[in-house]
Design an enzyme around this catalytic site. Structure first.
Site, PDB file in Angstrom:
ATOM      1  CG  ASP A 294      -0.276   0.032   2.529  1.00  0.00           C
ATOM      2  OD1 ASP A 294       0.770  -0.624   2.675  1.00  0.00           O
ATOM      3  OD2 ASP A 294      -0.766   0.727   3.451  1.00  0.00           O
TER       4      ASP A 294
ATOM      5  CD  GLU B  54       4.187   0.952   6.868  1.00  0.00           C
ATOM      6  OE1 GLU B  54       4.897   1.351   7.806  1.00  0.00           O
ATOM      7  OE2 GLU B  54       3.741   1.723   5.988  1.00  0.00           O
TER       8      GLU B  54
HETATM    9  C1  LIG Z   1      22.854  11.490  11.153  1.00  0.00           C
HETATM   10  C2  LIG Z   1      21.912  11.841  10.098  1.00  0.00           C
HETATM   11  C3  LIG Z   1      20.703  11.128  10.247  1.00  0.00           C
HETATM   12  C4  LIG Z   1      19.763  11.319   9.148  1.00  0.00           C
HETATM   13  C5  LIG Z   1      18.572  10.515   9.422  1.00  0.00           C
HETATM   14  C6  LIG Z   1      17.762  10.295   8.225  1.00  0.00           C
HETATM   15  C7  LIG Z   1      16.639   9.411   8.542  1.00  0.00           C
HETATM   16  C8  LIG Z   1      16.141   8.765   7.324  1.00  0.00           C
HETATM   17  C9  LIG Z   1      15.386   7.558   7.683  1.00  0.00           C
HETATM   18  C10 LIG Z   1      14.450   7.182   6.615  1.00  0.00           C
HETATM   19  C11 LIG Z   1      13.098   6.989   7.127  1.00  0.00           C
HETATM   20  C12 LIG Z   1      12.184   6.580   6.044  1.00  0.00           C
HETATM   21  C13 LIG Z   1      10.855   6.307   6.568  1.00  0.00           C
HETATM   22  C14 LIG Z   1      10.259   5.143   5.843  1.00  0.00           C
HETATM   23  C15 LIG Z   1       9.351   4.386   6.694  1.00  0.00           C
HETATM   24  C16 LIG Z   1       8.085   5.125   7.001  1.00  0.00           C
HETATM   25  C17 LIG Z   1       7.051   4.218   7.497  1.00  0.00           C
HETATM   26  C18 LIG Z   1       5.793   4.952   7.905  1.00  0.00           C
HETATM   27  O1  LIG Z   1       5.488   6.021   7.449  1.00  0.00           O
HETATM   28  N1  LIG Z   1       5.035   4.344   8.784  1.00  0.00           N
HETATM   29  C19 LIG Z   1       3.829   4.873   9.377  1.00  0.00           C
HETATM   30  C20 LIG Z   1       3.120   3.686   9.972  1.00  0.00           C
HETATM   31  C21 LIG Z   1       1.890   3.991  10.733  1.00  0.00           C
HETATM   32  C22 LIG Z   1       1.879   3.745  12.065  1.00  0.00           C
HETATM   33  C23 LIG Z   1       0.738   3.970  12.795  1.00  0.00           C
HETATM   34  C24 LIG Z   1      -0.393   4.484  12.193  1.00  0.00           C
HETATM   35  C25 LIG Z   1      -0.367   4.740  10.834  1.00  0.00           C
HETATM   36  C26 LIG Z   1       0.780   4.478  10.110  1.00  0.00           C
HETATM   37  C27 LIG Z   1       4.148   5.875  10.452  1.00  0.00           C
HETATM   38  O2  LIG Z   1       3.402   6.861  10.563  1.00  0.00           O
HETATM   39  O3  LIG Z   1       5.099   5.690  11.210  1.00  0.00           O
HETATM   40 ZN    ZN Z   2       6.735   2.431   4.028  1.00  0.00          ZN
HETATM   41 ZN    ZN Z   3       5.025   5.241   4.164  1.00  0.00          ZN
END
Ligand SMILES: CCCCCCCCCCCCCCCCCC(=O)N[C@@H](Cc1ccccc1)C(=O)O
Ligand code: ZN
Ligand code: ZN
Length: 478
Positions: free
Chosen positions: A102, A166
């Site tokens: 999704d 997800e």
């Molecule tokens: C030292 C420098 C550090 C730089 C850090 C950079 C961080 C990059 C990390 C990449 C993150 C990418 C995120 C991808 C995953 C996102 C998953 C997501 O959006 N999940 C939702 C799930 C959710 C949970 C509860 C209710 C609804 C949805 C979320 O909101 O967490």
């Molecule tokens: Zn994701």
């Molecule tokens: Zn996402």
């Protein structure tokens, strides 16, 4: 008859080289996947037509996966998919690769190309899901398809879990797959999911990219703040209204962020490790963090991504009140989403928040909450982590810094926490800050070359999981 033994596996190692025809087919398959608008709106509310179409699509795109006798395919929760690839050596504990089908919604406005067009332009495939996370769905199945075509027989069993919700918490997909596996008594050596990349340009003045593998994941608290006051005529208003009281409370939360929890954590170790990659004066500052740490911490607070790694974040996401221009409203409600740092608990955050608001007229209602996920091992014995290091070394030899970190968001992998202690969140893709902003934002895209490399990475990873681990000498583990 299955071949067994590591000698056989070494001899039968299949090079990750793909023909021109295969390379065209793999990018076309990704484009087709992007064109199916598998949008999740709210828990239990998703584009079911698109999800069903996606199920048909993968059957056509990866025929060998679906017809191989040692692969079992199950549909779970109507639209999620679970593949069990039976390896030849049942003494080896299975692992699991994860991704989600999704995507979050996307309107055409603001996009360079329509978000569900899957158009290729200037070497990039554009569209919602190209980084989050159809790239992984397709790359996992594509790598397996290519291995099977080359007659590869895995030694270690593995599972592939593709959730369909997800983006709205995984209740109907990942949670159901997890329950099914628990009922079967499955225990996994490790899991690999999303939420880690090869980061390029995230630390100012640092030219060198580094891989970030998330070994834990933040907790979450959705808190509703409510103020009730007596309603009345707006011509003779009280000194304070429910809206004013609530706005002040919310403002106090924004003005007083929760404490910086960096301490001696992984980010500090990463900066120390990188000190000599910077020019003067940053190198001096980072080589002397015993003196400059308070200054560095303040600078990091100003960067919104680093801030998210350092503390429990506070995001006011909903605010509702009022029914008519001349009516003093009785109720005002605000929802605040806290992402809890791994060294804090839900209860601790709740207490800090109540102390910051410090107003008895504000009521607190916990809508839902979960604790941060524990750290998965990242030592020499941690199979999943070491396999990622080993594969990084061969596919991205230029990357010699790997940083364990915590995922600032949540992933479907948290639903599998009682099946394994090794949960690693990493996608083998270079990401720059503008790419990071495109995830859930505008103009999400992946380069054709990056997608091919992701397929290659998984192709190598599956084979590495079948061979004896070799140390990855030139990588710095932080
Ligand atoms: C030292 C420098 C550090 C730089 C850090 C950079 C961080 C990059 C990390 C990449 C993150 C990418 C995120 C991808 C995953 C996102 C998953 C997501 O959006 N999940 C939702 C799930 C959710 C949970 C509860 C209710 C609804 C949805 C979320 O909101 O967490
Ligand atoms: Zn994701
Ligand atoms: Zn996402």
């Amino acid at each position: 008859k299955y071949p067994t033994g590591k000698e056989h596996q070494r001899a039968s190692r299949i090079p990750s080289q793909f023909s021109q025809e295969e390379r065209v087919a793999m990018k076309e398959a990704l484009k087709g996947a992007i064109q199916i608008p598998t949008v999740s709106f709210r828990p239990g509310e998703f584009n079911t037509t698109a999800l069903a179409e996606f199920g048909e699509y993968i059957r056509k795109a990866f025929p060998t996966v679906f017809k191989t006798s040692f692969i079992k395919h199950e549909v779970v929760g109507e639209y999620s998919h679970l593949f069990t690839v039976q390896g030849s050596d049942s003494s080896l504990q299975p692992y699991m690769l994860m991704a989600h089908i999704d995507v979050v919604p996307a309107l055409d406005q603001g996009w360079e190309v329509p978000p569900f067009s899957g158009l290729e332009r200037d070497g990039f495939i554009h569209g919602r899901g190209t980084l989050d996370n159809k790239n992984s769905v397709m790359a996992i199945l594509q790598a397996l398809e290519l291995l099977l075509i080359r007659k590869y027989i895995p030694r270690r069993s593995f599972l592939i879990a593709l959730g369909h919700d997800e983006e709205v918490s995984g209740e109907y997909g990942a949670q159901k797959i997890s329950a099914l596996l628990q009922a079967r008594g499955t225990q996994l050596a490790f899991i690999v999911d999303e939420c880690g990349f090869i980061l390029d340009g995230f630390i100012p003045n640092l030219k060198k990219p580094f891989a970030m593998i998330s070994v834990s994941e933040k907790g979450s608290l959705n808190l509703m703040l409510q103020v009730n006051m007596t309603p009345g005529h707006s011509s003779a208003p009280p000194k304070e209204t429910s809206i004013g009281i609530l706005a002040a409370a919310v403002s106090r939360l924004e003005q007083n962020p929760l404490p910086n929890m960096s301490g001696n954590g992984p980010l500090k170790r990463l900066l120390q490790q990188l000190a000599n990659e910077f020019s003067f004066p940053t190198n001096i500052v980072l080589n002397n963090l015993w003196l400059f740490w308070p200054l560095v911490r303040r600078l990091m607070d100003r960067n919104y991504v680093m801030n998210a790694l350092l503390r429990t974040t506070t995001a006011v996401t909903m605010f509702n009140s009022g029914v008519k221009v001349n009516v003093i409203p009785s109720v005002a409600q605000a929802t605040v989403n806290f992402r809890i740092h791994p060294s804090q608990t839900v209860q601790e955050v709740l207490e800090l928040v109540k102390n910051t608001v410090a107003d008895d007229r504000v009521q607190f209602h916990v809508l839902n909450a979960h604790e941060p996920l524990p750290d998965s091992p990242s030592d020499d014995q941690a199979l999943g982590y070491q396999l990622l290091l080993q594969t990084l070394q061969s596919v991205f030899p230029e990357i010699n810094i790997v940083a364990p970190a915590s995922c600032i968001a949540n992933t479907d992998s948290r639903h599998y926490a009682n099946l394994t202690t090794g949960i690693y969140r990493f996608n083998p893709i270079y990401v720059q800050p503008q790419d990071f902003r495109s995830i859930h934002g505008l103009n999400e895209k992946i380069s054709v070359q990056a997608y091919e490399t992701q397929v290659k990475f998984i192709f190598e990873f599956i084979q590495n999981a079948d061979t004896e681990l070799e140390p990855a000498p030139h990588q710095h583990e932080l």
